[in-house]
Design an enzyme around this catalytic site. Structure first.
Site, PDB file in Angstrom:
ATOM      1  N   LYS A 145       9.160 -35.475  -7.547  1.00  0.00           N
ATOM      2  CA  LYS A 145       7.446 -35.458  -7.140  1.00  0.00           C
ATOM      3  C   LYS A 145       6.828 -33.869  -6.617  1.00  0.00           C
ATOM      4  O   LYS A 145       5.824 -34.222  -6.294  1.00  0.00           O
ATOM      5  CB  LYS A 145       7.783 -35.934  -5.594  1.00  0.00           C
ATOM      6  CG  LYS A 145       6.403 -35.563  -5.060  1.00  0.00           C
ATOM      7  CD  LYS A 145       6.868 -37.651  -4.066  1.00  0.00           C
ATOM      8  CE  LYS A 145       7.851 -37.196  -2.558  1.00  0.00           C
ATOM      9  NZ  LYS A 145       7.266 -37.118  -1.164  1.00  0.00           N
ATOM     10  N   SER A 146       7.435 -33.194  -6.448  1.00  0.00           N
ATOM     11  CA  SER A 146       7.197 -31.511  -5.880  1.00  0.00           C
ATOM     12  C   SER A 146       6.306 -30.943  -7.301  1.00  0.00           C
ATOM     13  O   SER A 146       5.173 -30.626  -6.994  1.00  0.00           O
ATOM     14  CB  SER A 146       7.965 -31.232  -5.460  1.00  0.00           C
ATOM     15  OG  SER A 146       9.037 -30.977  -4.411  1.00  0.00           O
TER      16      SER A 146
ATOM     17  N   ARG B 247       2.056 -30.420  -7.734  1.00  0.00           N
ATOM     18  CA  ARG B 247       1.996 -29.046  -7.518  1.00  0.00           C
ATOM     19  C   ARG B 247       0.850 -28.265  -9.353  1.00  0.00           C
ATOM     20  O   ARG B 247       0.348 -27.980  -9.775  1.00  0.00           O
ATOM     21  CB  ARG B 247       2.928 -27.746  -7.980  1.00  0.00           C
ATOM     22  CG  ARG B 247       3.567 -28.150  -6.719  1.00  0.00           C
ATOM     23  CD  ARG B 247       4.825 -27.052  -5.954  1.00  0.00           C
ATOM     24  NE  ARG B 247       5.466 -26.338  -5.124  1.00  0.00           N
ATOM     25  CZ  ARG B 247       6.275 -27.324  -3.848  1.00  0.00           C
ATOM     26  NH1 ARG B 247       5.405 -28.559  -4.201  1.00  0.00           N
ATOM     27  NH2 ARG B 247       6.239 -27.090  -3.123  1.00  0.00           N
TER      28      ARG B 247
ATOM     29  N   GLY C 256       3.289 -35.302   3.629  1.00  0.00           N
ATOM     30  CA  GLY C 256       3.083 -34.863   4.126  1.00  0.00           C
ATOM     31  C   GLY C 256       3.353 -33.242   3.163  1.00  0.00           C
ATOM     32  O   GLY C 256       2.423 -32.199   2.932  1.00  0.00           O
TER      33      GLY C 256
ATOM     34  N   SER D  34      10.755 -24.154   4.839  1.00  0.00           N
ATOM     35  CA  SER D  34       9.560 -25.013   4.409  1.00  0.00           C
ATOM     36  C   SER D  34       9.394 -24.685   3.015  1.00  0.00           C
ATOM     37  O   SER D  34       8.137 -23.677   3.135  1.00  0.00           O
ATOM     38  CB  SER D  34       8.660 -24.960   5.579  1.00  0.00           C
ATOM     39  OG  SER D  34       7.939 -25.634   5.282  1.00  0.00           O
TER      40      SER D  34
ATOM     41  N   ASP E   2      15.588 -33.353   1.895  1.00  0.00           N
ATOM     42  CA  ASP E   2      15.416 -34.592   1.759  1.00  0.00           C
ATOM     43  C   ASP E   2      17.131 -35.674   1.304  1.00  0.00           C
ATOM     44  O   ASP E   2      16.969 -37.003   0.966  1.00  0.00           O
ATOM     45  CB  ASP E   2      13.943 -34.579   1.195  1.00  0.00           C
ATOM     46  CG  ASP E   2      13.008 -34.334   0.868  1.00  0.00           C
ATOM     47  OD1 ASP E   2      12.890 -34.416   2.174  1.00  0.00           O
ATOM     48  OD2 ASP E   2      12.196 -33.810   0.083  1.00  0.00           O
TER      49      ASP E   2
ATOM     50  N   LYS F 282      10.130 -34.928  10.231  1.00  0.00           N
ATOM     51  CA  LYS F 282       9.815 -35.728   8.577  1.00  0.00           C
ATOM     52  C   LYS F 282       8.958 -36.684   8.085  1.00  0.00           C
ATOM     53  O   LYS F 282       8.443 -36.879   9.857  1.00  0.00           O
ATOM     54  CB  LYS F 282      11.248 -35.625   7.317  1.00  0.00           C
ATOM     55  CG  LYS F 282      11.399 -35.034   7.277  1.00  0.00           C
ATOM     56  CD  LYS F 282      11.538 -33.751   5.981  1.00  0.00           C
ATOM     57  CE  LYS F 282      11.823 -32.782   5.039  1.00  0.00           C
ATOM     58  NZ  LYS F 282      11.110 -31.609   4.194  1.00  0.00           N
TER      59      LYS F 282
ATOM     60  N   ARG G 287      14.507 -38.378  10.669  1.00  0.00           N
ATOM     61  CA  ARG G 287      15.351 -39.407  10.121  1.00  0.00           C
ATOM     62  C   ARG G 287      16.842 -39.195  10.615  1.00  0.00           C
ATOM     63  O   ARG G 287      17.306 -40.070  10.037  1.00  0.00           O
ATOM     64  CB  ARG G 287      15.417 -38.264   8.723  1.00  0.00           C
ATOM     65  CG  ARG G 287      14.000 -38.593   7.446  1.00  0.00           C
ATOM     66  CD  ARG G 287      14.723 -37.743   6.945  1.00  0.00           C
ATOM     67  NE  ARG G 287      13.090 -38.408   5.924  1.00  0.00           N
ATOM     68  CZ  ARG G 287      12.226 -37.529   4.494  1.00  0.00           C
ATOM     69  NH1 ARG G 287      12.777 -36.843   3.975  1.00  0.00           N
ATOM     70  NH2 ARG G 287      11.578 -38.328   3.874  1.00  0.00           N
TER      71      ARG G 287
ATOM     72  N   ARG H 180      12.221 -42.798   2.142  1.00  0.00           N
ATOM     73  CA  ARG H 180      13.784 -42.412   2.261  1.00  0.00           C
ATOM     74  C   ARG H 180      14.892 -42.648   3.126  1.00  0.00           C
ATOM     75  O   ARG H 180      16.061 -42.892   2.783  1.00  0.00           O
ATOM     76  CB  ARG H 180      14.653 -40.690   1.445  1.00  0.00           C
ATOM     77  CG  ARG H 180      13.387 -39.622   1.345  1.00  0.00           C
ATOM     78  CD  ARG H 180      13.449 -38.552   1.045  1.00  0.00           C
ATOM     79  NE  ARG H 180      12.235 -38.309  -0.061  1.00  0.00           N
ATOM     80  CZ  ARG H 180      12.421 -38.171  -1.779  1.00  0.00           C
ATOM     81  NH1 ARG H 180      12.961 -38.935  -1.759  1.00  0.00           N
ATOM     82  NH2 ARG H 180      11.346 -37.294  -1.549  1.00  0.00           N
TER      83      ARG H 180
END
Length: 448
Positions: free
Chosen positions: A28-29, A33, A101, A174, A327, A354, A358, A403
């Site tokens: 996903k990251s 990008r 996010g 972060s 995560d 998050k 969580r 998640r």
């Protein structure tokens, strides 16, 4: 399943051995990008293996709104025809980033040094999450922001017409904040410097270099110093997205706690800034091995083989490892419940901001399923009940968090009684094939 629609209760039942090959979706990251940097390059960027979950699709729509041409060829093959650094057009409507996010913060960074105005919103979960951690440092470039109380969406950003380069020390680990600052630095003159005290996932640095940006990373007394030279001409790329380690976490952990299981998860990205969970599982005594280790697109990749591991013991997870597995703590807590002894997870206050809090969400659900959980602002501890020792039998709140929902579905596969989440819909934001993939391995999931 839809993360934006009517709640869809989902139940996981105790199952037999999980076996087979789990081809999880793209990272996903890296998918986010790829789309954003492809839109800021000049020419056609080709992407294969793109994660086609709602979060990433929302980013694709956003890039179209900023003037890039985004084409879905099918089968995870996409093209992005970029408009160049500084070439974003002003969107004609509000940018809806859904549940993401990562998407909203990175896009804010990309447009913050361009002379355009954009308004961002999202679903109920995203609109409750703090954005000041990104918008405050973006203001250093000259961007202006108007949002709801507490720095929350919906929010309008007026990009800087004459941006200035920035030197910024990221106050909390972060990757989203770091990446937003680097993306903003692309259209600022001179050198933008970002310093992070603790290393976070470095996909942005790797990919910026791949697109032709001048970027250096050095270790200094304060931490990692990343220097980006602004206003480059980014060159389009051919990107093969590795499979997502955060998604792989679920079939891996399910196999480890479900008796008799043996599952192969091929082509998983093992970037050291992302692979903390797998290191932690092995520290606990999990039977998890790496096969066919290789490098693809500048990222380390391997096939993971996960087998049932009845002799795991609780450990103290090093706080320094938190950024590389932030995560994955929800599903790690599920594994910890099936280990012997206590698993302490500290340095994890980031989990409280998050998609949901969580720590609170997992603690409440695990307790309802018969597991002892202690917690503080920056730590939590799970007391394991040993293999096959979790009673289960509860309905847990997913709190609009994909998640959390998937972690409780994994719990139910090895618990003595079924485990239900009140809404499995958010799973589609990151892992749209979770249900059929786990079902093919032997999981028993049902709705209603």
């Amino acid at each position: 399943m839809s993360g934006h629609g009517t709640p869809t209760p989902m139940t996981s039942h105790r199952c037999g051995p999980l076996s087979g090959v789990a081809e999880v979706p793209g990272d996903k990251s890296i998918s986010h990008r790829s789309l954003i940097l492809g839109a800021m390059a000049i020419g056609e960027t080709r992407i294969s293996g793109l994660l086609e979950g709602e979060d990433v699709l929302d980013t694709a729509k956003a890039m179209q709104a900023f003037g890039a041409e985004v084409v879905n060829h099918g089968g995870g093959e996409w093209s992005v025809f970029g408009v160049g650094v500084g070439g974003f057009a002003e969107p004609g409507n509000v940018i809806d980033c859904g549940n993401s996010g990562t998407g909203v913060r990175l896009i804010m960074g990309a447009m913050a040094t361009q002379p355009i105005t954009a308004t961002f919103t999202g679903d109920a979960s995203l609109n409750g999450r703090p954005m000041a951690r990104v918008t405050d440092p973006l203001a250093l470039f000259g961007a202006q922001t108007v949002g709801r109380k507490g720095g929350r969406l919906p929010m309008t950003i007026v990009g800087a017409a004459d941006p200035v380069p920035v030197r910024y020390v990221v106050p909390v680990p972060s990757a989203q904040v770091k990446s937003a600052m680097l993306l903003a630095g692309l259209n600022a003159p001179g050198k933008t410097v970002v310093i992070e005290k603790e290393a976070t996932r470095d996909h942005s640095e790797r990919m910026l270099a791949g697109f032709g940006a001048e970027i250096t990373v050095v270790e200094i007394d304060e931490g990692r110093e990343i220097t980006l030279t602004g206003q480059p001409e980014l060159k389009p790329q051919v990107i093969a997205v590795p499979r997502d380690p955060s998604s792989a976490a679920f079939p891996v952990c399910a196999a480890i706690i479900t008796p008799g299981s043996d599952v192969l998860i091929p082509g998983i990205g093992l970037n050291p800034t992302r692979a903390g969970l797998f290191t932690t599982l092995r520290d606990m005594g999990a039977d998890l091995t790496y096969e066919n280790e290789r490098e693809e697109g500048g990222e380390p990749v391997a096939d993971l083989r996960a087998k049932y591991s009845p002799n795991m013991t609780g450990i103290e997870v090093p706080p320094a490892r938190a950024a590389s597995m932030i995560d994955e703590y929800p599903v790690l807590s599920v594994v910890a419940a099936h280990a012997t002894g206590k698993t302490m997870m500290a340095g994890v206050k980031e989990l409280r901001v998050k998609e949901s809090d969580r720590i609170d969400a997992m603690a409440k659900g695990l307790r309802a399923c018969g597991v002892t959980v202690d917690e503080g602002e920056d730590w939590w501890q799970v007391t394991g009940l040993g293999p096959e020792g979790v009673p289960g039998g509860a309905t847990c709140a997913s709190q609009l968090d994909h998640r959390i929902a998937m972690a409780f579905m994994v719990l139910g596969m090895a618990a003595q009684n079924p485990v239900t989440v009140d809404d499995g819909g958010p799973i589609s934001t990151s892992f749209p094939i979770f249900e059929p993939l786990m079902g093919a391995l032997g999981a028993k999931l049902s709705h209603g």
